[in-house]
Design an enzyme around this catalytic site. Structure first.
Site, PDB file in Angstrom:
ATOM      1  N   HIS A 137      52.849  36.636  95.389  1.00 52.29           N
ATOM      2  CA  HIS A 137      53.416  37.678  96.475  1.00 52.29           C
ATOM      3  C   HIS A 137      54.870  37.384  96.835  1.00 52.29           C
ATOM      4  CE1 HIS A 137      53.282  40.691  99.697  1.00 52.29           C
ATOM      5  NE2 HIS A 137      52.787  41.388  98.616  1.00 52.29           N
TER       6      HIS A 137
ATOM      7  N   TYR B 288      47.070  35.142  99.410  1.00 51.99           N
ATOM      8  CA  TYR B 288      48.696  35.452  98.691  1.00 51.99           C
ATOM      9  C   TYR B 288      49.353  34.297  98.815  1.00 51.99           C
ATOM     10  CZ  TYR B 288      46.735  40.425  98.977  1.00 51.99           C
ATOM     11  OH  TYR B 288      46.213  41.493  98.986  1.00 51.99           O
TER      12      TYR B 288
ATOM     13  N   HIS C 262      58.723  48.442 105.299  1.00 56.79           N
ATOM     14  CA  HIS C 262      58.162  47.648 104.533  1.00 56.79           C
ATOM     15  C   HIS C 262      58.601  46.079 104.965  1.00 56.79           C
ATOM     16  CE1 HIS C 262      56.837  45.191 100.671  1.00 56.79           C
ATOM     17  NE2 HIS C 262      55.416  45.771 100.960  1.00 56.79           N
TER      18      HIS C 262
ATOM     19  N   ASN D 278      41.350  47.244  91.123  1.00 54.20           N
ATOM     20  CA  ASN D 278      42.840  47.710  90.532  1.00 54.20           C
ATOM     21  C   ASN D 278      42.735  48.843  89.687  1.00 54.20           C
ATOM     22  OD1 ASN D 278      43.888  45.132  91.929  1.00 54.20           O
ATOM     23  ND2 ASN D 278      44.004  44.128  89.747  1.00 54.20           N
TER      24      ASN D 278
ATOM     25  N   ARG E  98      49.669  52.474 102.103  1.00 54.15           N
ATOM     26  CA  ARG E  98      48.507  53.046 101.353  1.00 54.15           C
ATOM     27  C   ARG E  98      47.409  52.409 101.409  1.00 54.15           C
ATOM     28  NH1 ARG E  98      50.997  53.657  95.969  1.00 54.15           N
ATOM     29  NH2 ARG E  98      51.837  55.706  96.959  1.00 54.15           N
TER      30      ARG E  98
END
Length: 709
Positions: free
Chosen positions: A597, A473, A440, A51, A410
């Site tokens: 998430h 997730y 997205h 992270n 990304r």
């Protein structure tokens, strides 16, 4: 009476980057928690390191770009880019010190206690171990290494972003005080952890790759004396700058920019604590780096290797048993997937319920002779994606296949370029998204010819079409063939492929044009209800909250008496406990074995409850710079399911931390309370539900949310 301006004061907001560092500290707290199995703690420490790398490459890099450009506009909390860098670097140094304190004082002793010793100094190897590592160096490492010396004829080499290296000072034998700089990259393609032969007592020992190289570094410079050798690692600016107006071919432009990541500005230098000052001076000069950006590491550089250690065999009893995602109760029939969806909308809750229905939806559509077209958005997919294969097969089967592959996702840019080329080769129509916007949203549309005409089947989700991360997730999804949503889905893809914006939508709310206004109206409606003396309530679950307008609207709602409960995993720029402004607002963050998430939004609406799910957080980038989709959950049964998810998370007193007025997050006092871990609860519940499909409503377990003191 408070005015609008009162809710917009910078002192009422927290800096985004400090809030993110606070989140990473909550992840680090999992590594420090001795009640968690040892190898899970290693995994959490590895995650904090990964992270932090991304944080520097993107967030810190962006702030440095602002400073270079003399950009003086202040952030949401009233800080300039330069001021942000100062406070961030101070906080980051403290966080890194805590990481290595955890590693050295807690995890390494605990590993040794459980029969695994990590050798940190090659000088302390036994005679037999020295012979083993020297042979391993000669046979497996030496052929891969490329030592590079720097002198008048050889310039300083390009040091790759995130690579681990060993720097050395060398002098010609007998030359005395003269020395040169040399460096060798620790090969990323070789295992970082090498297990040594077991001793007589069966204790397992491991050594890191760089320790073996450092021990044998003299063999790389045979005509030289090695004065000193120390590992170092750099982080470069990896934030892509793409001018889409000038880019004739977006795919080629992104490929070009990706190569630049390897020689972007150095923004962080990690060095071994106690590095020779002469060697450090050379690195500082060559990387043009200042003291605050240098991190002196008391331990191995780049703790992401702990994820490899987590994967070592023989330590299962020190890990949490792997959870097996369960069947979806509504789909435990012999009917095909289209019949199951026609029976009624289906709510998916991953990873507690398996992601297989989403994969099978695309697979069956690819083979079904009655399916005419498949349209899908892809943001991040797995390395060997069955969905990609199914889409390619569908095109080869003669179906109309349109896929939006987001090239600007990304750190997945390279993968997505590969998938885009493969899909095009298979005959799919590949779209790269709208200029200036990331797509997205997570949506799949299947158009099928049936006896009563054309029917549209739609999947909408909060997470990526990634079968690997769907096991890690927590996300939600909806399978439906409701005609209003089908019409909207068609409009979404027409907008993405042909710039055709509909005048109105039936059910879906799409960013960047309509979503912000809808959220503001939903919050304003609760505010008005509270002012009229009606009960008003907002529950919102998301990853991040840093949009000033949305936070100001929440402050105004809270001041009016709306009860606001926020479940925010990461960044939260809202402050709780501000007198007269946010006393009715609570914020909790859940950090557990799965990465939270899902985005779920609940509005009481004077008893006519409305629940929405979607791909967007309450961040400027999601609301203004991305194509996002918010979809309603309208079936009463599924609304109860969605509310149930929120209620259980609000009742969590094991993994939840609550935001305090001073900005700290504190765990909930569990004394005298039944323990509720939301993730464990959902795992157990999914197993029970899978034993009998679609339980009667009376059999459902609902946990009321406990008020947060």
């Amino acid at each position: 009476m408070l005015e609008k301006a009162d809710f917009l004061k910078s002192e009422h907001y927290r800096n985004r980057e400090l809030s993110w560092l606070s989140f990473n500290e909550r992840v680090l707290n999992e590594a420090r928690d001795k009640s968690i199995p040892l190898f899970e703690r290693l995994k959490f420490l590895s995650i904090t390191a990964s992270n932090l790398d991304e944080f520097f490459m993107i967030r810190v890099a962006s702030l440095k770009d602002m400073v270079h450009a003399k950009y003086t506009k202040k952030d949401i909390a009233g800080l300039t880019a330069s001021e942000q860098l100062d406070v961030i670097l101070t906080a980051t140094h403290e966080l890194v010190n805590l990481q290595y304190s955890t590693y050295n004082r807690s995890l390494i002793p605990a590993l040794k206690q459980q029969g695994m010793k990590v050798v940190t100094e090659h000088e302390k190897l036994s005679k037999e171990q020295k012979a083993f590592v020297d042979r391993y160096f000669e046979e497996d490492i030496y052929p891969v290494l490329t030592p590079m010396a720097v002198d008048s004829s050889r310039p300083f080499p390009l040091i790759r972003n995130k690579s681990l290296n060993i720097g050395a000072l060398i002098s010609e034998k007998g030359e005395g005080g003269e020395y040169d700089f040399a460096t060798v990259q620790v090969p990323g393609g070789l295992p970082r952890i090498i297990e040594l032969p077991r001793g007589k007592e069966g204790e397992r020992r491991a050594i890191l790759l760089e320790e073996i190289i450092e021990r044998n570094i003299g063999k790389l410079f045979l005509n030289y004396d090695v004065i000193c050798a120390h590992p170092y690692r750099i982080m470069r600016n990896a934030d892509l700058t793409i001018d889409e107006d000038e880019a004739a071919d977006l795919l080629k432009e992104i490929q070009k920019q990706l190569r630049k990541r390897q020689w972007g500005e150095v923004i962080r230098l990690e060095v071994e604590e106690g590095m020779d000052v002469r060697l450090l001076k050379i690195l500082k000069k060559e990387f043009a780096i200042k003291d605050p950006d240098i991190f002196y590491i008391n331990g191995p550089l780049d703790l992401t290797f702990l994820m490899k250690m987590y994967g070592m065999e023989g330590f299962d009893k020190y890990k949490t048993p792997q959870y097996q995602p369960q069947p979806v109760p509504a789909m435990m029939t012999d009917d095909d997937i289209f019949t199951q969806i026609r029976t009624g909308d289906i709510l998916l809750h991953h990873p507690y319920m398996t992601f297989d229905p989403v994969v099978n939806f695309v697979k069956q559509s690819a083979k079904d002779p009655d399916v005419l077209a498949i349209k899908q958005t892809l943001y991040r997919v797995s390395g060997n994606s069955p969905i990609i294969k199914a889409l390619a097969q569908a095109a080869e089967n003669g179906k109309q296949v349109s896929v939006l592959v987001e090239l600007k996702a990304r750190f997945d840019e390279e993968n997505n370029i590969i998938w885009a080329k493969m899909l095009e080769k298979a005959g799919c129509h590949v779209i790269y998204g709208l200029k200036g916007l990331k797509t997205h949203s997570k949506i799949t549309l299947v158009v099928r010819r049936e006896e009563d005409g054309i029917r549209r089947y739609v999947h909408l989700g909060t997470g990526n079409y990634n079968d690997s991360t769907a096991k890690l997730y927590t996300d939600c999804g909806l399978l439906t063939c409701a005609e209003p949503i089908g019409e909207d889905a068609t409009a979404v893809f027409n907008m993405l492929s042909g710039y055709s914006e509909p005048k109105s939508w039936n059910k879906l709310i799409v960013a960047p044009i309509w979503l912000r206004k809808r959220f503001q109206k939903l919050i304003e409606r609760e505010t008005q209800n509270a002012r009229e003396g009606k009960e008003a309530h907002i529950i919102a679950k998301m990853n991040s909250l840093c949009d000033k307008e949305i936070i100001a609207a929440l402050y105004e709602a809270g001041a009016a008496g709306v009860k606001i409960e926020l479940i925010i995993r990461g960044i939260c720029c809202l402050k709780t406990g501000i007198p007269g402004i946010s006393e009715n607002i609570s914020v909790r963050s859940i950090v557990g074995n799965f990465l939270e998430h899902a985005r779920i939004f609940y509005f009481l609406n004077d008893g006519q409850e409305e629940i929405y799910m979607g791909s967007a957080d309450w961040m400027p980038r999601n609301l203004d710079k991305r194509v996002e989709i918010l979809f309603p959950v309208e079936c009463e049964k599924l609304k109860k399911e969605a509310r149930h998810i929120l209620d259980v998370q609000l009742a969590d007193n094991v993994k939840a931390s609550v935001l305090q007025p001073d900005g700290r997050y504190e765990k909930i006092d569990k004394r005298g309370k039944a323990l509720v871990s939301a993730q464990d609860f959902f795992c157990e519940e999914a197993v029970e539900r899978a034993k009998k499909p679609e339980p009667h409503e009376a059999e459902r377990i609902f946990i009321p949310a406990e008020p947060i003191e």
